[in-house]
Write a protein that holds these residues in place. Structure first.
Motif, PDB file in Angstrom:
ATOM      1  N   THR A   1       0.044  -3.382   2.919  1.00  0.00           N
ATOM      2  CA  THR A   1      -0.414  -2.303   3.908  1.00  0.00           C
ATOM      3  C   THR A   1       0.713  -1.845   5.136  1.00  0.00           C
ATOM      4  N   LEU A   2       0.696  -0.658   4.875  1.00  0.00           N
ATOM      5  CA  LEU A   2       1.547   0.045   6.054  1.00  0.00           C
ATOM      6  C   LEU A   2       0.683   0.644   7.149  1.00  0.00           C
ATOM      7  N   LYS A   3       1.149   0.239   8.310  1.00  0.00           N
ATOM      8  CA  LYS A   3       0.310   0.807   9.636  1.00  0.00           C
ATOM      9  C   LYS A   3       1.320   1.458  10.300  1.00  0.00           C
ATOM     10  N   VAL A   4       0.492   2.672  10.852  1.00  0.00           N
ATOM     11  CA  VAL A   4       1.208   3.619  11.806  1.00  0.00           C
ATOM     12  C   VAL A   4       0.725   3.277  13.048  1.00  0.00           C
ATOM     13  N   THR A   5       1.491   3.132  14.193  1.00  0.00           N
ATOM     14  CA  THR A   5       0.851   3.213  15.626  1.00  0.00           C
ATOM     15  C   THR A   5       1.521   3.873  16.523  1.00  0.00           C
TER      16      THR A   5
ATOM     17  N   THR B   1      -2.750   5.027  14.312  1.00  0.00           N
ATOM     18  CA  THR B   1      -2.932   6.413  13.979  1.00  0.00           C
ATOM     19  C   THR B   1      -2.964   6.645  12.223  1.00  0.00           C
ATOM     20  N   GLY B   2      -2.649   5.675  11.386  1.00  0.00           N
ATOM     21  CA  GLY B   2      -2.384   5.902  10.236  1.00  0.00           C
ATOM     22  C   GLY B   2      -2.198   4.538   9.219  1.00  0.00           C
ATOM     23  N   GLN B   3      -2.537   4.549   8.047  1.00  0.00           N
ATOM     24  CA  GLN B   3      -2.484   3.460   7.194  1.00  0.00           C
ATOM     25  C   GLN B   3      -2.338   3.844   5.832  1.00  0.00           C
ATOM     26  N   LEU B   4      -1.594   3.140   5.115  1.00  0.00           N
ATOM     27  CA  LEU B   4      -1.288   3.283   3.473  1.00  0.00           C
ATOM     28  C   LEU B   4      -1.375   2.020   2.943  1.00  0.00           C
ATOM     29  N   GLU B   5      -2.185   1.843   1.816  1.00  0.00           N
ATOM     30  CA  GLU B   5      -2.362   0.676   1.199  1.00  0.00           C
ATOM     31  C   GLU B   5      -1.873   0.891  -0.275  1.00  0.00           C
TER      32      GLU B   5
ATOM     33  N   LYS C   1       0.004   3.761  -4.797  1.00  0.00           N
ATOM     34  CA  LYS C   1      -0.808   3.794  -3.778  1.00  0.00           C
ATOM     35  C   LYS C   1      -2.516   3.637  -3.910  1.00  0.00           C
ATOM     36  N   THR C   2      -3.069   2.869  -3.280  1.00  0.00           N
ATOM     37  CA  THR C   2      -4.543   2.566  -3.613  1.00  0.00           C
ATOM     38  C   THR C   2      -5.543   3.372  -2.417  1.00  0.00           C
ATOM     39  N   GLY C   3      -4.912   3.850  -1.385  1.00  0.00           N
ATOM     40  CA  GLY C   3      -5.680   4.248  -0.184  1.00  0.00           C
ATOM     41  C   GLY C   3      -4.820   4.651   0.870  1.00  0.00           C
ATOM     42  N   GLY C   4      -5.575   5.383   1.985  1.00  0.00           N
ATOM     43  CA  GLY C   4      -4.825   5.583   3.373  1.00  0.00           C
ATOM     44  C   GLY C   4      -5.539   6.494   4.071  1.00  0.00           C
ATOM     45  N   TRP C   5      -5.007   6.796   5.172  1.00  0.00           N
ATOM     46  CA  TRP C   5      -5.421   7.573   6.063  1.00  0.00           C
ATOM     47  C   TRP C   5      -4.517   8.036   7.279  1.00  0.00           C
TER      48      TRP C   5
ATOM     49  N   GLY D   1       3.787  12.498   3.220  1.00  0.00           N
ATOM     50  CA  GLY D   1       5.324  12.806   3.165  1.00  0.00           C
ATOM     51  C   GLY D   1       5.891  11.478   3.146  1.00  0.00           C
ATOM     52  N   THR D   2       5.153  10.406   3.142  1.00  0.00           N
ATOM     53  CA  THR D   2       5.829   9.038   3.105  1.00  0.00           C
ATOM     54  C   THR D   2       6.728   8.922   1.811  1.00  0.00           C
ATOM     55  N   THR D   3       7.986   8.457   1.765  1.00  0.00           N
ATOM     56  CA  THR D   3       8.557   8.335   0.491  1.00  0.00           C
ATOM     57  C   THR D   3       9.052   6.922   0.202  1.00  0.00           C
ATOM     58  N   VAL D   4       9.533   6.553  -0.567  1.00  0.00           N
ATOM     59  CA  VAL D   4      10.070   5.206  -1.044  1.00  0.00           C
ATOM     60  C   VAL D   4      11.325   5.379  -1.868  1.00  0.00           C
ATOM     61  N   SER D   5      12.353   4.450  -1.502  1.00  0.00           N
ATOM     62  CA  SER D   5      13.503   4.349  -2.228  1.00  0.00           C
ATOM     63  C   SER D   5      14.029   2.828  -2.264  1.00  0.00           C
ATOM     64  N   GLY D   6      14.692   2.685  -3.075  1.00  0.00           N
ATOM     65  CA  GLY D   6      15.155   1.286  -3.288  1.00  0.00           C
ATOM     66  C   GLY D   6      16.548   1.053  -3.822  1.00  0.00           C
ATOM     67  N   SER D   7      16.966  -0.202  -4.196  1.00  0.00           N
ATOM     68  CA  SER D   7      18.166  -0.842  -4.538  1.00  0.00           C
ATOM     69  C   SER D   7      18.011  -2.051  -5.404  1.00  0.00           C
ATOM     70  N   GLY D   8      19.070  -2.675  -5.786  1.00  0.00           N
ATOM     71  CA  GLY D   8      18.835  -3.910  -6.512  1.00  0.00           C
ATOM     72  C   GLY D   8      20.175  -4.703  -6.726  1.00  0.00           C
TER      73      GLY D   8
END
Length: 443
Positions: A142-146, A154-158, A182-186, A191-198
């Motif tokens: 869960t990502l929470k925005v405060t 003020t927001g949440q992304l599951e 993504k399973t839900g959010g408000w 515009g949330t992005t994801v990127s990664g490395s290894g």
């Protein structure tokens, strides 16, 4: 991201698509890294059960990250900019996100399909499960925005994080794929992005072109993912182990403070070797899972299966799942001693061979539990046994216990075929010297 071309390349790797037309600047995946999830979904023979990997703590840096963020906000330790007064954090989510509907949705959207056991065993806590050839884990986040000024959320992304590791018995590469679904959010998460490395630690290399986790926007309409393709290090005449890590970050330009990154590292190694007799290929497996040879009583070699079943029932080792394991023996001279001890030729005082029959021994001559090596360091081999339908009068029947060996006359064609299939099992599971394995006799 390498968009459509990359997606097609992944599907090609699992045998789902014909070869796509690659653009001139595109780099195809390494050859021979073919993963077939149908092996676990619809096998012709029963599949041995997956095994749970040693437990691990989920992303220590994230365990209390939202609590720590709230503490800083409450203490006034964060400075809010007028245009961007928000901060984000990630913490483990609720296991209630693991539902049949969400698992079905995830299964339909994962580029390299995960075996069924991944979904059947998923609890959402990121626990890894593996077989000899693949491994997976599903975790809930869960990502929470405060709002930094007010301390109000003020927001949440599951989302679900689905890891898949798969190997190939004839390729020096293996793969570690991470899917973010993504399973839900408000609230303020658009515009949330994801990127990664290894990275890969141990006897492995990872070139820049073998890492693909570019910036992607997280939406409910599509799956975001990345993967890495490590290659085994120098293993000529030997073997080496490696362990992968995939790291990713969620970000949004509307947040003043971005959340910490997430790392995914299994609690086990992948082993690659060039020490498996019968092949010159380098191949890779998950060695912590002891290989299982599945043999059917109604398959092509029923007499062989019947003998192994009877030998195991009499107490000899190697039975799946609870019997003491067998261990691979690759020394040709010792294998010959095992075979000659269990099945001496009639010309040298051994057992007469009926027409079209040959002598089958268990435990196999290619194991350290064989008739000769299983007795070491004793000066004389343990006693043999047989069964009333085996046509060997020189050995006693009704013998039980874990010590010793069994011999039986079975049709020569079945004996030869069974030996070939056993060698293929060794190769496809990269069963090298002293590797433990078992034999599962099924209907």
């Amino acid at each position: 991201m390498r968009s459509v071309v990359r997606t097609a390349a992944v599907a090609l790797a699992v045998g789902l698509l014909p070869t796509p037309a690659l653009a001139a600047e595109e780099t195809p995946r390494p050859p021979a890294l073919v993963y077939n999830a149908e092996r676990a979904s619809a096998p012709t023979l029963p599949e041995p059960a997956p095994q749970s990997a040693p437990s691990m703590k989920r992303s220590n840096a994230l365990a209390n990250s939202c609590d720590k963020l709230q503490t800083k906000i409450d203490a006034g330790q964060l400075r809010a900019e007028d245009e961007k007064p928000e901060a984000a954090c990630i913490e483990p989510g609720s296991a209630s996100a693991i539902t049949d509907r969400r698992m079905s949705r995830l299964a339909a959207r994962t580029p390299a399909a995960m075996p069924d056991y991944c979904y059947d065993l998923a609890t959402g806590n990121g626990a890894w499960y593996y077989t000899r050839k693949d491994a997976c884990a599903i975790s809930v986040w869960t990502l929470k925005v405060t709002d930094i000024r007010t301390g109000r959320q003020t927001g949440q992304l599951e989302y679900l994080q689905a890891d898949l590791i798969y190997t190939s018995h004839d390729s020096p590469y293996w793969a570690h794929q991470v899917v973010i679904d993504k399973t839900g959010g408000w609230g303020n998460i658009s515009g949330t992005t994801v990127s990664g490395s290894g990275s890969c630690a141990g006897s492995c290399t990872l070139a820049a072109g073998d890492i693909d986790f570019p910036v992607q926007t997280i939406t409910t309409a599509g799956t975001t993912y990345g993967d890495i393709l490590p290659k085994s290090g120098r293993v000529l005449g030997n073997s080496g182990k490696g362990r992968t890590t995939v790291s990713y970050r969620l970000a949004n330009t509307s947040w003043t403070l971005q959340p910490s990154g997430v790392t995914s590292t299994p609690t086990f190694d992948v082993r690659c070797d060039s020490a498996t007799p019968g092949t010159t290929d380098i191949g890779c497996v998950i060695p912590d899972y002891e290989a299982v040879d599945v043999v059917s009583l109604t398959g092509p070699n029923p007499e062989y299966a019947r003998h192994v079943q009877a030998a195991q029932a009499s107490g000899l080792p190697g039975a799946y799942p609870d019997g003491a394991p067998l261990h691979r023996l690759t020394d040709s001279a010792l294998r010959d001693k095992n075979g000659n001890t269990a099945c001496p030729q009639a010309a040298s005082g051994g057992y007469p061979r009926p027409a079209d029959y040959s002598c089958d021994e268990y435990p196999f001559r290619s194991t350290w539990q064989g008739a000769f090596t299983g007795s070491l360091p004793q000066p004389a081999p343990n006693p043999g046994r047989t069964f009333n339908w085996c046509q060997i009068s020189a050995l006693p029947q009704n013998v039980t216990g874990p010590d010793g060996w069994s011999a039986c006359m079975i049709r020569a064609k079945q004996n030869s075929s069974a030996g070939s299939l056993l060698n293929r099992f060794y190769i496809e599971n990269r069963v090298i010297e002293r590797d433990a394995f078992r034999v599962w006799i099924v209907a």
